[in-house]
Design an enzyme around this catalytic site. Structure first.
Site, PDB file in Angstrom:
ATOM      1  N   ALA A   1       0.704  -1.072  -0.159  1.00 17.36           N
ATOM      2  CA  ALA A   1      -0.059  -0.113  -0.110  1.00 17.36           C
ATOM      3  C   ALA A   1       0.847   1.289  -0.043  1.00 17.36           C
ATOM      4  CB  ALA A   1      -0.782  -0.141   1.097  1.00 17.36           C
ATOM      5  N   THR A   2       2.248   1.127   0.634  1.00 17.98           N
ATOM      6  CA  THR A   2       3.077   2.271   0.510  1.00 17.98           C
ATOM      7  C   THR A   2       3.174   2.871  -0.809  1.00 17.98           C
ATOM      8  OG1 THR A   2       3.914   1.805   2.655  1.00 17.98           O
ATOM      9  CG2 THR A   2       5.183   3.158   1.247  1.00 17.98           C
TER      10      THR A   2
ATOM     11  N   ASN B   1      -5.739   3.227  11.176  1.00 20.76           N
ATOM     12  CA  ASN B   1      -4.869   2.375  11.546  1.00 20.76           C
ATOM     13  C   ASN B   1      -4.753   2.079  13.245  1.00 20.76           C
ATOM     14  OD1 ASN B   1      -3.379   4.423  10.438  1.00 20.76           O
ATOM     15  ND2 ASN B   1      -1.385   3.505  11.474  1.00 20.76           N
TER      16      ASN B   1
ATOM     17  N   GLN C   1      -6.967  -0.455   6.057  1.00 22.71           N
ATOM     18  CA  GLN C   1      -7.360  -1.051   7.425  1.00 22.71           C
ATOM     19  C   GLN C   1      -8.968  -1.282   7.297  1.00 22.71           C
ATOM     20  OE1 GLN C   1      -5.715  -1.994  10.158  1.00 22.71           O
ATOM     21  NE2 GLN C   1      -3.789  -1.064   9.521  1.00 22.71           N
TER      22      GLN C   1
ATOM     23  N   SER D   1      -3.461  -3.623   0.761  1.00 19.25           N
ATOM     24  CA  SER D   1      -2.295  -4.417   0.990  1.00 19.25           C
ATOM     25  C   SER D   1      -2.857  -5.666   1.791  1.00 19.25           C
ATOM     26  CB  SER D   1      -1.521  -3.720   2.194  1.00 19.25           C
ATOM     27  OG  SER D   1      -0.196  -4.280   2.378  1.00 19.25           O
ATOM     28  N   ALA D   2      -2.272  -6.894   0.913  1.00 23.12           N
ATOM     29  CA  ALA D   2      -2.655  -8.428   1.451  1.00 23.12           C
ATOM     30  C   ALA D   2      -2.432  -8.566   2.922  1.00 23.12           C
ATOM     31  CB  ALA D   2      -2.096  -9.186   0.294  1.00 23.12           C
ATOM     32  N   HIS D   3      -1.103  -8.107   3.202  1.00 24.70           N
ATOM     33  CA  HIS D   3      -0.845  -8.604   4.548  1.00 24.70           C
ATOM     34  C   HIS D   3      -1.507  -8.119   5.730  1.00 24.70           C
ATOM     35  CE1 HIS D   3       1.640  -5.286   6.469  1.00 24.70           C
ATOM     36  NE2 HIS D   3       1.602  -5.080   5.339  1.00 24.70           N
TER      37      HIS D   3
ATOM     38  N   THR E   1       8.002  -7.756 -12.917  1.00 25.51           N
ATOM     39  CA  THR E   1       7.387  -9.071 -12.992  1.00 25.51           C
ATOM     40  C   THR E   1       6.575  -9.451 -11.845  1.00 25.51           C
ATOM     41  OG1 THR E   1       9.582  -9.830 -14.108  1.00 25.51           O
ATOM     42  CG2 THR E   1       7.957 -11.635 -13.240  1.00 25.51           C
TER      43      THR E   1
ATOM     44  N   CYS F   1       4.938   1.506  11.905  1.00 20.37           N
ATOM     45  CA  CYS F   1       5.856   1.962  10.970  1.00 20.37           C
ATOM     46  C   CYS F   1       6.905   2.836  11.925  1.00 20.37           C
ATOM     47  CB  CYS F   1       5.152   2.470   9.753  1.00 20.37           C
ATOM     48  SG  CYS F   1       4.057   1.491   9.072  1.00 20.37           S
TER      49      CYS F   1
HETATM   50  N1  PLP Z   1      -1.885   2.635   5.307  1.00 22.07           N
HETATM   51  C1  PLP Z   1      -2.351   2.110   6.393  1.00 22.07           C
HETATM   52  C2  PLP Z   1      -3.654   2.787   6.963  1.00 22.07           C
HETATM   53  C3  PLP Z   1      -1.541   1.179   7.244  1.00 22.07           C
HETATM   54  O1  PLP Z   1      -2.078   0.793   8.390  1.00 22.07           O
HETATM   55  C4  PLP Z   1      -0.395   0.628   6.395  1.00 22.07           C
HETATM   56  C5  PLP Z   1       0.535  -0.297   7.288  1.00 22.07           C
HETATM   57  O2  PLP Z   1       0.382  -0.305   8.577  1.00 22.07           O
HETATM   58  C6  PLP Z   1      -0.017   0.939   5.243  1.00 22.07           C
HETATM   59  C7  PLP Z   1      -0.859   2.264   4.776  1.00 22.07           C
HETATM   60  C8  PLP Z   1       1.239   0.540   4.641  1.00 22.07           C
HETATM   61  O3  PLP Z   1       0.921  -0.523   3.987  1.00 22.07           O
HETATM   62  P1  PLP Z   1       1.911  -1.570   3.464  1.00 22.07           P
HETATM   63  O4  PLP Z   1       2.914  -2.263   4.687  1.00 22.07           O
HETATM   64  O5  PLP Z   1       1.284  -2.554   2.753  1.00 22.07           O
HETATM   65  O6  PLP Z   1       2.942  -0.700   2.633  1.00 22.07           O
END
Ligand code: PLP
Length: 387
Positions: free
Chosen positions: A72-73, A155, A183, A203-205, A241, A328
Site C-alpha cells: 500500500a505504501t 490504523n 485498514q 495491502s494483502a498482509h 514481473t 511503522c
Molecule cells: N496505510 C495504512 C492505513 C496502514 O495501516 C499501513 C500499514 O500499516 C499502510 C498504509 C502501509 O501498508 P504496506 O505495509 O502495505 O506498505
C-alpha cells in the site's frame, strides 16, 4: 508460554489456506507469466482467478483497473506522485487536501511534495475523530484542488470515515478522490460499485495474505502517470514481473476476508468488546473513538499513570503482543498524529496502547489478555510517580 497476538493492524498471520494455495508456484509453476512457453502460460488461469477474486472483493467493474503492486505504501505513492505529475506540475491545479491523521505512507509523501511546491491542506478531524463532509466542505476550493486523499479506517483508532459521502462530495465538484483502504478491507464492506472513489489502495498482509503485495484500484478511464517504469506489465501502468504466488495468495485472501465479514461483526466484535469492557472497568482509563464508529477489531486505550513503552514490555513478557503508535514508527516510539489530533497533552503524557484482533483470535486468548492487562496496570501504577 502461549503467545497472544493482538497486533493485527500491524500485520496478520497468513491464512493456512492461502499458504497452501501459493505452494505450487515456488517449485513447479515458477514460470514468468510474460514468457511464451508453457512455464509462462500455465500460470495464466490461476492469475485470472486471483484477479477476478480481487475485483469481486472490492466491487470493481471490468472496465476499472486494479494495478497489482508491492504494497500500500507503493500504491499511495503512485497516486500522490501521479497526481502531482499530471495535474500540479502541468499547472492545472495546485492543491492536495488530506487529513492530519493519515498513515505515514500518505503523510510523509505529502510532506515531500509540499517541499516541492504542492499546496497541502491537512484537515483536522471533528470531535469524534472523523473527517466528515462538513469538515471537508469548510474552505473547500474545487478549482484549485487536484485530489482529496482521506483514509477509510484509521490504523490506530479504527475510526471509520464516511468515505461514500466524502467521495460523493468530491465527485459532485469534479475533484478526484483517493482513499487508503488498508485498514478497512476485510473489516467492513468496501464496495466500489456503489462508492464514487477514484483511487483506492490496499495491502494483502493486513487481511491474512502475504506481505509484499498489494493493489491500487483506478476508476475506469482515469489516467495516472506510473511510479515505476520498465516492462509492459500491468498494461504499462506498473512495470516489474508479477509475483504470481503472492498474487494467487492475495486473491484467495481477499475472497476469504470478504466471506468473513459477518464473523467480524459478530464473534470478533464481541471478543473486542469483551476486552474493551474489561479495560474500561479499570480506573482512569478511556478508549479513543466511539465504538460504533470503529472497525470491529480495534481498541486504542489510554491508561493514566502508565508509560506506554513500559506497558508494552510488560505485556510482551507475559506473551501479549500489542502496540503503541504506528508499527511503522515504533522504532522511534513517536506518538502517532491521530493521537496528537484527538487527545490533550495531559492525556498524551500517559499512554495509548492499541489492541487489534483478527478472525483467528480465540476467546481464551482474550481472557488471558485481560488478566495480563489487569496485572500490568496494577504493577506499573504501584511504581509510578505520576499516579
Ligand atoms: N496505510 C495504512 C492505513 C496502514 O495501516 C499501513 C500499514 O500499516 C499502510 C498504509 C502501509 O501498508 P504496506 O505495509 O502495505 O506498505
Amino acid at each position: 508460554m502461549n503467545r497472544i497476538y493482538l497486533d493485527n493492524n500491524a500485520t496478520t498471520m497468513l491464512d493456512p489456506r492461502v499458504k497452501q494455495a501459493m505452494e505450487p508456484f515456488w517449485l513447479q509453476q515458477y514460470g514468468n507469466p510474460n514468457s511464451l512457453h508453457s512455464f509462462g502460460t500455465e500460470v495464466h488461469p490461476e492469475m485470472s482467478v486471483a484477479i477476478d477474486r480481487i475485483y469481486a472483493g472490492i466491487g470493481a467493474s471490468d472496465d476499472d483497473e486494479v494495478i497489482i503492486n508491492s504494497c500500500a505504501t507503493e500504491g499511495n505513492n503512485t497516486v500522490l506522485k501521479g497526481i502531482w505529475t499530471d495535474y500540479i506540475l502541468t499547472g492545472k491545479k495546485s492543491r492536495i487536501v488530506t487529513s492530519q491523521v493519515e498513515h505515514p505512507s500518505v503523510a510523509h509523501t505529502l510532506d515531500w511534495l509540499e517541499e516541492r511546491g504542492v499546496e497541502v491542506v491537512r484537515l483536522a478531524p471533528n470531535a469524534d475523530g472523523l473527517v466528515t463532509r462538513e469538515v471537508l466542505a469548510e474552505d473547500f476550493e474545487p478549482e484549485k484542488t487536484a485530489l482529496v486523499s482521506i483514509m477509510w479506517a484509521n490504523n490506530e483508532t479504527g475510526l471509520i470515515n464516511p468515505i461514500g459521502d466524502l467521495a460523493d462530495f468530491c465527485r459532485e465538484r469534479g475533484v478526484l478522490f483517493h482513499t487508503d483502504a488498508v485498514q478497512a478491507l476485510g473489516k467492513i464492506p468496501v464496495d466500489l460499485q456503489h462508492t464514487s472513489v477514484d483511487f483506492l489502495t490496499f495491502s494483502a498482509h493486513k487481511f491474512h495474505g502475504p506481505k509484499g503485495i498489494g493493489g491500487l484500484f483506478i476508476r475506469q478511464g482515469l489516467g495516472l502517470t506510473p511510479l515505476i517504469h520498465g516492462g509492459e506489465q500491468m498494461a504499462g501502468r506498473r512495470a516489474g514481473t508479477v509475483n504470481v504466488a503472492f498474487l494467487v495468495g492475495m486473491g484467495l485472501a481477499m475472497e476469504l476476508a470478504v466471506e468473513s465479514l459477518k464473523n467480524q461483526n459478530t464473534e470478533l466484535r464481541s471478543l473486542r468488546d469483551k476486552l474493551e469492557d474489561a479495560i474500561l472497568k479499570l480506573s482512569d482509563t478511556f478508549i479513543l473513538g466511539r465504538r460504533e464508529y470503529r472497525t470491529p477489531n480495534t481498541i486504542l486505550a489510554s491508561f493514566k499513570g502508565i508509560e506506554g513503552e513500559a506497558f508494552l514490555w510488560d505485556l510482551n513478557r507475559r506473551g501479549v503482543a500489542a502496540s503503541t503508535g504506528s508499527a511503522c514508527s515504533s522504532e522511534s516510539l513517536e506518538v502517532d498524529a491521530t493521537l496528537r489530533a484527538m487527545v490533550s497533552d495531559a492525556d498524551l503524557a500517559h499512554t495509548a496502547v492499541r489492541f487489534s484482533l483478527s478472525r483467528f483470535t480465540r476467546e481464551e486468548e482474550i481472557e488471558e489478555a485481560i488478566k495480563a492487562v489487569n496485572d500490568t496496570v496494577e504493577r506499573l501504577r504501584s511504581i509510578s510517580s505520576t499516579y
